[in-house]
Design a protein around this motif. Structure first.
Motif, PDB file in Angstrom:
ATOM      1  N   ARG A 120       0.006  75.848  54.108  1.00  0.00           N
ATOM      2  CA  ARG A 120      -1.379  76.242  53.797  1.00  0.00           C
ATOM      3  C   ARG A 120      -1.527  76.624  52.318  1.00  0.00           C
ATOM      4  N   GLY A 121      -0.469  77.248  51.752  1.00  0.00           N
ATOM      5  CA  GLY A 121      -0.561  77.732  50.366  1.00  0.00           C
ATOM      6  C   GLY A 121      -0.199  76.674  49.329  1.00  0.00           C
ATOM      7  N   ALA A 122       0.257  75.499  49.762  1.00  0.00           N
ATOM      8  CA  ALA A 122       0.764  74.510  48.804  1.00  0.00           C
ATOM      9  C   ALA A 122      -0.363  73.801  48.065  1.00  0.00           C
ATOM     10  N   ASP A 123      -0.066  73.366  46.826  1.00  0.00           N
ATOM     11  CA  ASP A 123      -1.023  72.539  46.084  1.00  0.00           C
ATOM     12  C   ASP A 123      -0.918  71.090  46.536  1.00  0.00           C
ATOM     13  N   LEU A 124       0.282  70.687  46.953  1.00  0.00           N
ATOM     14  CA  LEU A 124       0.483  69.325  47.464  1.00  0.00           C
ATOM     15  C   LEU A 124       1.517  69.382  48.587  1.00  0.00           C
ATOM     16  N   VAL A 125       1.191  68.725  49.696  1.00  0.00           N
ATOM     17  CA  VAL A 125       2.126  68.687  50.829  1.00  0.00           C
ATOM     18  C   VAL A 125       2.778  67.304  50.884  1.00  0.00           C
ATOM     19  N   LEU A 126       4.105  67.290  50.893  1.00  0.00           N
ATOM     20  CA  LEU A 126       4.815  66.024  51.095  1.00  0.00           C
ATOM     21  C   LEU A 126       5.118  65.964  52.592  1.00  0.00           C
TER      22      LEU A 126
ATOM     23  N   PRO B  97      -2.964  71.136  57.868  1.00  0.00           N
ATOM     24  CA  PRO B  97      -4.426  71.173  57.855  1.00  0.00           C
ATOM     25  C   PRO B  97      -4.950  69.925  57.125  1.00  0.00           C
ATOM     26  N   LEU B  98      -6.004  69.332  57.658  1.00  0.00           N
ATOM     27  CA  LEU B  98      -6.475  68.038  57.129  1.00  0.00           C
ATOM     28  C   LEU B  98      -7.028  68.112  55.705  1.00  0.00           C
ATOM     29  N   ASP B  99      -7.463  69.344  55.309  1.00  0.00           N
ATOM     30  CA  ASP B  99      -8.078  69.448  53.982  1.00  0.00           C
ATOM     31  C   ASP B  99      -7.050  69.555  52.859  1.00  0.00           C
ATOM     32  N   LYS B 100      -5.781  69.474  53.184  1.00  0.00           N
ATOM     33  CA  LYS B 100      -4.735  69.615  52.151  1.00  0.00           C
ATOM     34  C   LYS B 100      -4.563  68.340  51.348  1.00  0.00           C
ATOM     35  N   ARG B 101      -4.259  68.497  50.036  1.00  0.00           N
ATOM     36  CA  ARG B 101      -3.860  67.333  49.248  1.00  0.00           C
ATOM     37  C   ARG B 101      -2.479  66.921  49.763  1.00  0.00           C
ATOM     38  N   MET B 102      -2.327  65.654  50.091  1.00  0.00           N
ATOM     39  CA  MET B 102      -1.117  65.275  50.830  1.00  0.00           C
ATOM     40  C   MET B 102      -0.588  63.920  50.398  1.00  0.00           C
ATOM     41  N   LEU B 103       0.716  63.742  50.557  1.00  0.00           N
ATOM     42  CA  LEU B 103       1.352  62.448  50.323  1.00  0.00           C
ATOM     43  C   LEU B 103       2.293  62.210  51.503  1.00  0.00           C
ATOM     44  N   VAL B 104       2.127  61.057  52.173  1.00  0.00           N
ATOM     45  CA  VAL B 104       3.039  60.740  53.279  1.00  0.00           C
ATOM     46  C   VAL B 104       4.281  60.084  52.676  1.00  0.00           C
ATOM     47  N   VAL B 105       5.432  60.678  52.947  1.00  0.00           N
ATOM     48  CA  VAL B 105       6.681  60.147  52.418  1.00  0.00           C
ATOM     49  C   VAL B 105       7.474  59.550  53.578  1.00  0.00           C
TER      50      VAL B 105
ATOM     51  N   ILE C 242      12.888  57.515  44.347  1.00  0.00           N
ATOM     52  CA  ILE C 242      12.665  58.925  43.973  1.00  0.00           C
ATOM     53  C   ILE C 242      11.803  59.024  42.703  1.00  0.00           C
ATOM     54  N   GLN C 243      12.072  58.144  41.708  1.00  0.00           N
ATOM     55  CA  GLN C 243      11.246  58.201  40.484  1.00  0.00           C
ATOM     56  C   GLN C 243       9.790  57.831  40.784  1.00  0.00           C
ATOM     57  N   PRO C 244       9.530  56.718  41.550  1.00  0.00           N
ATOM     58  CA  PRO C 244       8.121  56.452  41.905  1.00  0.00           C
ATOM     59  C   PRO C 244       7.484  57.623  42.663  1.00  0.00           C
ATOM     60  N   LEU C 245       8.289  58.298  43.489  1.00  0.00           N
ATOM     61  CA  LEU C 245       7.754  59.469  44.212  1.00  0.00           C
ATOM     62  C   LEU C 245       7.347  60.561  43.212  1.00  0.00           C
ATOM     63  N   LYS C 246       8.222  60.811  42.232  1.00  0.00           N
ATOM     64  CA  LYS C 246       7.910  61.843  41.225  1.00  0.00           C
ATOM     65  C   LYS C 246       6.646  61.456  40.451  1.00  0.00           C
ATOM     66  N   ASP C 247       6.538  60.160  40.096  1.00  0.00           N
ATOM     67  CA  ASP C 247       5.348  59.706  39.360  1.00  0.00           C
ATOM     68  C   ASP C 247       4.088  59.931  40.183  1.00  0.00           C
ATOM     69  N   LYS C 248       4.186  59.642  41.467  1.00  0.00           N
ATOM     70  CA  LYS C 248       3.030  59.796  42.357  1.00  0.00           C
ATOM     71  C   LYS C 248       2.650  61.284  42.462  1.00  0.00           C
ATOM     72  N   ILE C 249       3.664  62.126  42.571  1.00  0.00           N
ATOM     73  CA  ILE C 249       3.402  63.579  42.650  1.00  0.00           C
ATOM     74  C   ILE C 249       2.655  64.021  41.394  1.00  0.00           C
ATOM     75  N   MET C 250       3.125  63.569  40.225  1.00  0.00           N
ATOM     76  CA  MET C 250       2.472  63.950  38.960  1.00  0.00           C
ATOM     77  C   MET C 250       1.023  63.472  38.960  1.00  0.00           C
ATOM     78  N   GLN C 251       0.831  62.222  39.388  1.00  0.00           N
ATOM     79  CA  GLN C 251      -0.522  61.649  39.366  1.00  0.00           C
ATOM     80  C   GLN C 251      -1.451  62.440  40.288  1.00  0.00           C
ATOM     81  N   LEU C 252      -0.942  62.804  41.479  1.00  0.00           N
ATOM     82  CA  LEU C 252      -1.799  63.517  42.426  1.00  0.00           C
ATOM     83  C   LEU C 252      -2.091  64.941  41.964  1.00  0.00           C
ATOM     84  N   CYS C 253      -1.132  65.559  41.291  1.00  0.00           N
ATOM     85  CA  CYS C 253      -1.316  66.965  40.898  1.00  0.00           C
ATOM     86  C   CYS C 253      -2.049  67.105  39.576  1.00  0.00           C
TER      87      CYS C 253
END
Ligand code: GDP
Length: 466
Positions: A299-305, A324-332, A376-387
């Motif tokens: 609930r407290g996270a800025d991004l949920v993996l 919770p559905l309103d969370k910023r999220m990335l399905v890994v 892992i690097q594409p994942l990190k890039d995606k995290i940066m882009q989303l955040c």
């Protein structure tokens, strides 16, 4: 501020150089008592010129304590705007303490935490936002945090707040003239100029508040929570992101019971990553507590993996129970090595991609193998882009802190009331009170109207010597 303060300005412990700093009217005279150009004395009696470096010896009753460099800086061209002396000695706890004790016996007083910066503020060399930036620079844990603190230290926030305050002072002076001379200066029939001014300040307040809400995590750290069913590879991913073995990885489900948290930086941005307990139905009391804590972190996270693995299916109800559905999220989708070979071809007989409920269709997805370090690097890039999105990191942006945001929010509500008052023709006296309150609140950000309590809270968080 009539006395002279002294403190060790560098951290305790051994090192190449340690600095002792003094500030106040007697700083130069006190230092001169103990300083000699030669090992055998006598004390230096000449005129210590400002902003020059003097090589010599620090003597206590004729005995050399250390070979030092002494730098006098006469006010106002100094950190505090007072006379300042810095003594550079060798950095050892004993030698620095001995020098400090001599200076105290010579007439200086031990500085309180943050007192040098407090003096710089009280002598109007810097404003409160710049003083806070000094603390932020010292405490910066990432290059991004340092950039924002450095921008604030140049007075970027101060100038903008002062502009907003001046705009309101103009409006207030109009209102006050019509209070003082009601017959000579009739009330404006058309308050459009004043409302336009108030509107423009309100817009800037809102923009600062938005900047705080959107970007303060750049200073404080973006919270990432890794969640999913047991055994999908959450701990393995955490370790990959941190490049170390922090979380225990086992083939047994339910290994991570308490959330494990670690700080890291990506592209200079601070992150706090939490590996949470696998969420599933269980009667185990310890696991239930772990799962509740996991949900708090999610609930407290800025991004949920949200992690899933091949060969599994997830129902809408299961999904909703976890995040919770309103969370910023990335399905890994982890363990992609089980379904595809390194060329991306489907492995014969391997499990298929996980089946996800329809509500996941809009959520971005990425395929990785935490075990084999794939994706892992594409994942990190995606995290940066989303955040971060397209937030500029050019160092010119200032991000108000929580104290600034609180003052801006209060100022905004007084301005809303002032604007309403203008539009509905309320008495000038009421308008004036609303405007004054908002002007004072903006002033509290830069320190022009800050109370002693605010100053104490800010400067007491500094270390001694700063
Ligand atoms: P957690 O319970 O979700 O934290 O999962 P762990 O990280 O402890 O991993 C569970 C099991 O899955 C371990 O045996 C890991 O070695 C294995 N595992 C993790 N990631 C991968 C992967 O990318 N591919 C494969 N084949 N196995 C993985």
């Amino acid at each position: 501020m009539n006395d002279t303060i002294a403190a060790i300005a560098t951290p305790f412990g051994s090192g190449g150089i340690g600095v002792i700093r003094m500030s106040g009217p007697d700083a130069v005279a006190i230092a001169a008592q103990f300083f000699s150009r030669t090992r055998t004395g006598p004390p230096f009696t000449g005129n210590l010129k400002t902003h020059q470096v003097y090589h010599g010896y620090f003597l206590d009753s004729g005995e050399v304590i250390d070979e030092v460099l002494l730098i006098p800086m006469r006010g106002p061209k100094s950190y505090t705007a007072e006379d300042v002396v810095e003594i550079q000695a060798h950095s050892g706890t004993v030698v620095l303490k001995q020098i400090l004790e001599c200076l105290l016996s010579g007439g200086a007083r031990l500085a309180d935490p943050g007192e040098f910066t407090r003096r710089a503020f009280l002598n109007q060399r810097i404003d409160l936002t710049q003083a806070e930036a000094v603390a932020d620079i010292i405490n910066a844990r990432s290059t991004a945090a340092l950039k924002f603190a450095a921008a604030q230290n140049t007075g970027a926030l101060k100038h903008q707040i002062q502009e907003m305050r001046n705009q309101l002072i103009q409006v207030l002076s109009q209102v006050e003239v019509s209070i003082d001379f009601p017959d000579d200066v009739p009330r404006e029939n058309d308050p459009s100029q004043s409302t336009a001014d108030i509107d423009s300040v309100m817009d800037r307040c809102r923009e600062f508040i938005r900047q705080h809400e959107e970007a303060c995590f750049l200073k404080e750290g973006i919270c990432l929570a890794i969640c999913g069913k047991p055994n999908v590879g959450k701990s393995s991913l955490m370790n990959r992101l941190l490049s170390k073995e922090k979380s225990i990885v086992t083939a047994l489900p339910g290994t991570t019971r308490d959330p494990i948290q670690e700080a890291m930086t990506m592209n200079g941005i601070p992150f706090v990553v939490t590996d949470t307990a696998g969420i599933h139905d269980t009667d185990d009391l310890v696991e239930i507590i772990g799962i509740e804590r996991a949900k708090d972190h999610i609930r407290g996270a800025d991004l949920v993996l949200f992690m899933v693995e091949p060969g599994t299916a997830l129902s809408e109800m299961e999904f909703k129970k976890m995040v919770p559905l309103d969370k910023r999220m990335l399905v890994v989708v982890n363990k992609i090595d089980l379904t595809r070979d390194t060329n991306g071809q489907a492995k014969p007989g391997g499990p298929g991609l996980p089946e996800l409920p329809e509500i996941c269709d809009q959520i971005p997805k990425i395929h990785i193998s935490a075990l084999h370090n794939q994706g892992i690097q594409p994942l990190k890039d995606k995290i940066m882009q989303l955040c971060i999105g397209d937030l500029t990191m050019d160092g010119s942006a200032v991000i108000p802190n929580l104290r600034h945001k609180t003052a801006l929010t209060k100022a905004l509500s007084f301005l809303e009331s002032a604007k309403q008052g203008l539009l509905t023709g309320q008495p000038e006296e009421t308008l004036a009170i609303d405007l004054k309150n908002s002007i004072d609140l903006l002033g509290s950000i830069t320190g022009e109207t800050a109370s002693i309590d605010i100053l104490d809270t800010i400067f007491n968080n500094f270390c001694i010597g700063k």
